[in-house]
Structures are given as C-alpha cells and as structure tokens.
Design a protein around this motif. Structure first.
Motif: not given
Length: 104
Positions: A27-31
């Motif tokens: 989450q929060g990494v463009g996944f």
C-alpha cells in the motif's frame, strides 16, 4: 496463420477466476495502479482494493494462461512494493466483470 491469445482470449469455458490476498509493503507504492495495468495488458477483468490490515485483495478473471501469467507476476520481483506473501485460489469464472478496476 494462428491467432495470438494476446488478441483473442480463449473460449468462455477456459475462463477462470483468481482470488488473491497480497501482503507485504503493498500500500502506498502504486501496487493497485500497476496491478490494474498488468491485468489490462493480460486482458483480465476484475477488481483490486486495499484492505484495512495493509494487504491488497484482488479478483481477476480471464483465460487460464493469462491468469497464470498474472499470478506469476504477482509473485515476482517485478510487482511493485515488496510482496511477502500471495494467498490465492482459482475457481470457475463468473463473468461478472466487464473491465479491471481499482475500487475502494
């Protein structure tokens, strides 16, 4: 000349449904964005969403071959973030989706 599965997915009876929960730093990494792009590339339909526990949940439907390639990608270093675990199951496709969307 044989038609490529990239442009013509297999018959409806070849369609399967992948349900997966991906954990790690996802989450929060463009996944979700990159997962949706990969699903589009593989002609899959379904959804991807963040869960409150920090994991990501996804449902993807498409040909057995394309779903298999998608699952391989999820388990590879090419997936964004840091995937630590993928819990998954495959069942017959329901056909309920008409595209792959990020939800929630």
């Amino acid at each position: 000349m044989a038609e490529s599965p990239e442009t013509h997915p297999g018959p409806a009876n070849d369609a399967v449904r992948l349900t997966a929960r991906v954990s790690g730093v996802v989450q929060g990494v463009g996944f979700r964005y990159w997962t949706a792009r990969k699903a589009d590339e593989l002609l899959l339909t379904g959804t991807v969403r963040n869960r409150y526990d920090g994991s990501v949940e996804l449902v993807a439907e498409g040909s057995t071959a394309h779903v298999g390639r998608f699952l391989d990608w999820l388990n590879s270093p090419r997936a964004p973030g840091r995937v630590e675990n993928v819990e998954s199951g495959v069942s017959p496709a329901t056909g309920e989706f008409d595209e792959f969307r990020i939800v929630g």
